[in-house]
Write an enzyme that holds these catalytic residues in place. Sequence first.
Site, mmCIF file in Angstrom:
data_model
loop_
_atom_site.group_PDB
_atom_site.id
_atom_site.type_symbol
_atom_site.label_atom_id
_atom_site.label_comp_id
_atom_site.label_asym_id
_atom_site.label_seq_id
_atom_site.Cartn_x
_atom_site.Cartn_y
_atom_site.Cartn_z
ATOM 1 N N GLY A 112 0.820 -1.204 0.000
ATOM 2 C CA GLY A 112 0.000 0.000 0.000
ATOM 3 C C GLY A 112 0.850 1.249 0.000
ATOM 4 N N ASN B 10 7.688 10.262 -4.892
ATOM 5 C CA ASN B 10 6.392 10.540 -5.528
ATOM 6 C C ASN B 10 5.592 11.377 -4.532
ATOM 7 O OD1 ASN B 10 3.539 10.341 -6.091
ATOM 8 N ND2 ASN B 10 3.959 8.642 -7.466
ATOM 9 N N GLU C 205 6.250 5.744 8.521
ATOM 10 C CA GLU C 205 5.920 5.727 9.937
ATOM 11 C C GLU C 205 6.021 7.073 10.638
ATOM 12 O OE1 GLU C 205 7.037 1.522 11.496
ATOM 13 O OE2 GLU C 205 8.275 1.938 9.756
#
Lengths: 183, 753
Positions: B479, B643, B717
């Site tokens: 993901g 990105n 994270e």
Amino acid sequence: MTVRTPDTGTEHKGTGPEAGDRGPGPVKVRLDVNGVRRDVEIEPRVSLLGALRDELQLTGAKRGCDQGTCGACTVWVDGRRVLACLTLAITCEDAEVTTVEGLAAPDGSGDGQLHAMQEEFIRHDAFQCGYCTPGQIMSAVGCVREGHAGDDREIKEWMSGNICRCAAYPHIRAAIRAARDRV
Amino acid sequence: MTTTAPAPAEGPVGRPLDRVDGHAKVTGAARYAAEVPLPGLTHAVLVGARVAHGRITAIDSTEAERAEGVLAVLTHENLGKIAAQPPLLPSLAGSVAPGETFFPMQGDEIHYAGQHVALVVADTYERALYASRLVRVSYAEEPSVTVIDQGRDQAYEPEAIFAGFIPGRTERGDVEAALGAADVTVDHTFTFAANHHNPIETSAATAYWEGDRLTLHDTTQGVTATQHTVAALLGVPHTRIRVIGHFTGGSFGSKAMVWHHPALAALAARKVGRPVRLALTREQMFVACGHREEQEQHLTLGAGKDGRLVALRHHKLSPTSPFDHWAEPSLGVAGQMYACPNYEGVYRLIRANTTTPTFMRCPGEATGLFALETAMDELAELVDLDPLELRLRNYSESDPASGRPWSSNGLRECLERGAERIGWERRAAPPARDGDWLIGLGMAATAYPVYGPNNPQRARARLYADGTAVVQAAVTDIGTGILTVMTQVAAEALGLPVERCRFEGGDTDLPNVAAAVGSSGAGMVSAAVHAAASALREQLVARAVADEGSPLHGADPAAIDVRDGRMVLRDAPGTGEDYAALLQRNFVPDVEATGSWGPPPHDAPFASMTFGAQFAEVAVDPVLGLVRVRRLAGAFAPGRVLNAKTARSQLMGGMIWGLSQALLEATHMEPATGRWANASLGEYLVPVNADAPDVDVDFIEVQDTVVNPLGVKGVGEVGQAGVAPAIANAIHHAIGRRMRKLPITIEDIVSGG
Ligand code: FES
Ligand code: FES
């Protein structure tokens, strides 16, 4: 024809002439999925989700909990969003079932066009792992059609049956806003 | 560290490209591990122990075996023994992987509730599920310990935690003396509920054998990790195990360790001679793939009147399993955040009847920074400083733990940017009022370590004579968008448009990379992909300059640029030719190169951390005890952003995870039975759409030339850590009460006020 419910032992009128003959072993169930008549041989206890995924290989409807808490299995039955994990396939015999695969053909066949909601989900990055996504999209189109996408507050409320653990929520709202007038 | 203005993205890297797997995900075409259609597929369902501690006295599977469609019932009596325990890393560094030190169904002992005691295989899922309830197991139950309060007196100090990688005790300076001499101290205990990851896709594996060769479709953070683990457990060479995982439906740490079900699926498939699909139920996700442990942290700060820290003492107490010395490393980043000469960090553990706890997004940072950053807020109040100013005053140019300079930083800029975005100047005034709501502002600093892999990472790049390229590495997209960003990295290095580049991952037949853990995926895989694609480009350019038929014949390779698949002289861009023309003229069907990258040595003279800052605006109704997060603003310095779109999404998701940690998530243990009391998505609260506010995500650009070739520090994270203390500090600003427990619930707001 009568059936006996195991918990009370009371007798009820059957739902149809063949009810007593149908089950508990596998029976033929007529389904209409994405506009195509599909016959499956399943036990009456099989959920719509199980029938779609295991019998018809339509795995766009996801199994996230099997107990009605996550929304990953959201499909439409007669145009209304339902949780396929809490719906028995055999109860859908006279209904039209639509899955995410019915919004646009995944193999690019058909007219090759994505649904506006699918396009906006991609453009707004309204997903990460993608596992909740088919359910979100089916729910989102339903939400717009029901007239529940007027503003973000409404979208938040009427899209809260679909959990996205990747927490793409702000982008899901953006995609719905963008697709709202195109649906 | 250098700070620069965002460079305009010329090549594909950095651009907000739509996900390359977006089409598959929005159409339902993406097949996850439990969705692979196979002829003769069978379905397996696990049976879990009903007691938390004891022995199986009898197991009767006759009724289950007789049920319609059942092909096998496996128990400890007929499963057979595993070959060996899997080591944590292929290099055999560290010890046996935490959580994998125990394998179920090897004997009659029960160590925790839900421990797998039987596996039922049938021709349909419904039949397997039904028959699983017919397996009769009798137990001799023994008393269990599952929560801190039951085992406080048995706590011990381990030599090391975390597979032996982190010492149980760390000290520098003299904390005792420094605390004694400090002008101000803050001394509190913080408590944290246990948490479960709950990705929406439950863990699943589909296994089949062709002769002695096993294929496993697994939902995992790393197909190579699954291959490695299953090879050890089954005693089958790596060469006979192929693991495929093209899509993983979220993990957040639950699919980082390789738990028991992939090997069990393989064993069951061997037994029934047919493909077996084994998907955990939602309830089983609470016992079969780890959790973030319940914990208490005792933190003491000592500071001068000017707010400068002189001492930090941080102790943690938490339950581990009967098998491993596990604690998430909550003390790590909290001990490195600020300049502080005297430090003591100690882990203490309690043996408990649960699975081994495991990595859960921001493992340790999310809890450790809650303690530190709420204590810092209190310190700011005591020394009468703005909380932001206190952070700046304790800013450290180097890592206080190792003394090494940071390879790049950006914390100051993050603090300033976040403050600007939230309107921090309002913090000086008393809390605003909006009807019954009191509005508070809070902030916290955040950081996440930059981990490198222990082994070289590899990739392969191939260009076909039609001018398209495929680049491969055995990475799994959980993901994060890694398939998309690697397409961009490959396209940039090759000088191709992204549409002509395809990146493939998710298969152990591809070049080896480590599992995507600890926010390290983008950094390490981009390094390998960049190396392979650059090697391929050099090979093609070398071929052109050596080819008499090429307009580039005899040119200096260093003077050649590649744009849109065309090699041209930098100074005379009219002279050149396409890759495709070169290959076609020479009847070469394709050209291939591999690349590998090894991380900097552990003793490199730098320390690396991704820094950030979190700001929250909350509305609190002190009478009803309600907290609503109105806005979150985060600013992060993750190095090069590959990105902008997918990076933003990850940080945004992390920040909402932080909100969730602050206000929602708790798994409640029922100590009398040793079972989780709310093992469902109906009762374990995670945010739904209505809970999730819009969030501001800002990037502070820092260049890092040390961590890896592209300077990528990771975004998976750091977005989460620091949000919970920012929210707790905002609540304090609103109502004047300190929150020292997570999650913060209605009771905490209304009680004792
Ligand atoms: S699978 Fe149906 S709601 Fe979760
Ligand atoms: S995209 Fe992963 S759960 Fe929604």
